[in-house]
Design an enzyme around this catalytic site. Structure first.
Site, PDB file in Angstrom:
ATOM      1  N   GLY A 188      -2.299  -0.421   3.459  1.00 20.38           N
ATOM      2  CA  GLY A 188      -1.022  -0.168   2.780  1.00 20.38           C
ATOM      3  C   GLY A 188      -0.155   0.766   3.613  1.00 20.38           C
ATOM      4  O   GLY A 188      -0.663   1.667   4.258  1.00 20.38           O
ATOM      5  N   ARG A 242      -3.605  -6.268   5.733  1.00 23.89           N
ATOM      6  CA  ARG A 242      -4.954  -5.842   5.348  1.00 23.89           C
ATOM      7  C   ARG A 242      -6.006  -6.751   5.982  1.00 23.89           C
ATOM      8  O   ARG A 242      -7.059  -7.000   5.417  1.00 23.89           O
ATOM      9  CB  ARG A 242      -5.098  -5.839   3.828  1.00 23.89           C
ATOM     10  N   ASP A 291      -9.179   3.819   4.267  1.00 25.09           N
ATOM     11  CA  ASP A 291     -10.627   3.578   4.380  1.00 25.09           C
ATOM     12  C   ASP A 291     -10.976   2.219   4.983  1.00 25.09           C
ATOM     13  O   ASP A 291     -11.856   2.130   5.852  1.00 25.09           O
ATOM     14  CB  ASP A 291     -11.333   3.796   3.037  1.00 25.09           C
ATOM     15  N   THR A 343      -2.872   7.449   4.264  1.00 30.16           N
ATOM     16  CA  THR A 343      -2.848   6.759   2.970  1.00 30.16           C
ATOM     17  C   THR A 343      -2.252   7.729   1.960  1.00 30.16           C
ATOM     18  O   THR A 343      -2.554   8.928   2.009  1.00 30.16           O
ATOM     19  CB  THR A 343      -4.240   6.318   2.454  1.00 30.16           C
ATOM     20  N   ASP A 349      -3.159   7.914  -0.881  1.00 28.07           N
ATOM     21  CA  ASP A 349      -4.245   8.272  -1.814  1.00 28.07           C
ATOM     22  C   ASP A 349      -4.980   9.560  -1.430  1.00 28.07           C
ATOM     23  O   ASP A 349      -5.679  10.137  -2.255  1.00 28.07           O
ATOM     24  CB  ASP A 349      -5.256   7.127  -1.906  1.00 28.07           C
ATOM     25  N   ASP A 382      -7.665  10.005   0.187  1.00 30.36           N
ATOM     26  CA  ASP A 382      -9.101   9.931  -0.134  1.00 30.36           C
ATOM     27  C   ASP A 382      -9.997   9.760   1.102  1.00 30.36           C
ATOM     28  O   ASP A 382     -11.134   9.317   0.989  1.00 30.36           O
ATOM     29  CB  ASP A 382      -9.355   8.787  -1.138  1.00 30.36           C
ATOM     30  N   ARG A 432      -6.248   4.552  -6.433  1.00 24.69           N
ATOM     31  CA  ARG A 432      -7.528   3.828  -6.561  1.00 24.69           C
ATOM     32  C   ARG A 432      -8.525   4.681  -7.342  1.00 24.69           C
ATOM     33  O   ARG A 432      -8.188   5.122  -8.417  1.00 24.69           O
ATOM     34  CB  ARG A 432      -8.082   3.455  -5.188  1.00 24.69           C
TER      35      ARG A 432
END
Ligand code: F6P
Length: 347
Positions: free
Chosen positions: A12, A73, A104, A126, A128, A130, A172
């Site tokens: 993304g 992706r 990831d 990202t 996120d 994470d 997520r």
């Protein structure tokens, strides 16, 4: 000796990627490196879709969101023939090392490609946040600012209409965006996948607010949060993207409906969606991306490959790519506990 550096952005998109590309191109120039931009992530490497990036082609891009290279992706190791295609492209364009910016999925692929002998330095990006081993990923700060601004806007209309506003955010299975933006936006309830909360808990907490005279509430919910007590509901769409990630429907709508039903208070739901990934990067993300880009070129120059650049306690460091492989950095429950202590309507 490496003379050509390839750079790709996978997964993304997020704000800040263009600052990274610019930094790689410009910091490589004094060493005589040519930077080759690979279009659309791994896909471009397989297809040989490559362009030469120059000082002037990256001029003026640091403030632009998204990625000038495009992204996808695509999994580069799905078929054995794909790796041969990658090798052919590297040879054709005389690319001796790669800078791979990803979340990831992309970084896991980078680790596997690097294990086959391709010199790679990974860059964590990202919204996120994470990715393990780094305090921050490119894009996270901008997403938190965007969500915080949205919460501020929802606050005023929630107050006027005496409503509950449920705000669903991305992330997520990690609650970083929800937690940081929730704290910054003064949310009254923050729901994240890492902390187990039931619908009864949420209702009890919100009722307590109304008992002390509050007439509206802001509830921030991370898309991957399972909520116990409202029956089985699909947080996941049941489908997966090409990297194998579950696609999220999120808890927002069902949560909103259930709060309205149980509390008898008019409720509206806002799913911020891809707005969180778009727009201009914050100053922090531009600087972080620049630091990562310069560091990535330095690592290639030093031959310190199969690594990822990372931010640890304000310093740029490198960690082995293997140490982030299929691992996720989740929210520390202590930080969540801190957020709880400052939520309104004391219980
Ligand atoms: O990886 C970032 C992320 O924004 C997730 O939080 C979200 O679930 C996902 O990407 C959605 O991405 P897309 O719609 O592009 O598949």
């Amino acid at each position: 000796m490496v003379l050509g550096i390839g750079i790709l952005t996978g997964g993304g998109d997020c704000p800040g990627l263009n600052g990274l590309i610019r930094a790689v191109v410009r910091s490589g120039l004094p060493y005589g490196y040519r930077t080759l931009g690979i279009r659309n992530g791994w896909q471009g490497l397989m297809k040989g879709d490559v362009e030469l990036l120059t000082d002037s082609s990256v001029s003026g891009i640091i403030s632009r969101g998204g990625t000038i290279l495009g992204t996808s992706r695509t999994d580069p190791l799905k078929n054995p023939a794909d790796f041969t295609k990658i090798q052919n492209t590297l040879k054709k364009f005389q690319i001796g090392a790669l800078v791979v910016a990803g979340g990831d999925g992309t970084l896991a692929a980078a680790h596997q490609v690097a294990a086959r002998g391709i010199p790679i330095v990974g860059v964590p990006k990202t919204i996120d946040n994470d990715i393990p081993q780094t305090d921050m990923t490119i894009g996270f700060d901008t997403a938190v600012s965007t969500v915080t601004e949205a919460i501020d806007r929802l606050h005023t209309t929630a107050e006027s209409h005496h409503r509950i506003m449920v705000v669903q955010v991305m992330g997520r299975k990690a609650g970083w965006i929800a937690l940081k933006a929730g704290i910054a936006g003064g949310a009254d309830e923050i729901l994240i996948p890492e902390v187990h909360v039931t619908i009864d808990d949420v209702c009890r907490n919100l009722r307590a607010r109304y008992k002390v005279g509050k007439q509206f509430s802001i509830v921030v919910v991370a898309e991957g949060t399972p909520l116990e007590g409202i029956g089985d509901y699909p947080v996941f769409e049941g489908e997966r993207d090409e990297c194998g990630h579950e696609k999220f429907v999120g808890a927002g709508n069902i949560l909103g409906r259930e709060l309205e039903r149980r509390l008898g208070i008019e409720t509206r739901v806002t799913n911020l969606g891809h707005v969180q990934r778009g727009g201009t990067p914050t100053a922090f993300d531009r600087v972080l991306a620049t630091r990562f880009g310069v560091a990535a070129v330095e690592q290639i120059r030093a031959g310190n490959v199969s690594t990822m650049v990372a931010l640890q306690s304000a310093h740029i460091v490198t960690v082995p790519l293997s140490s982030v492989f299929h691992r996720q950095k989740l929210v520390d429950p202590e930080l969540y506990a801190l957020a709880r202590t400052v939520m309104g309507g004391k219980r």
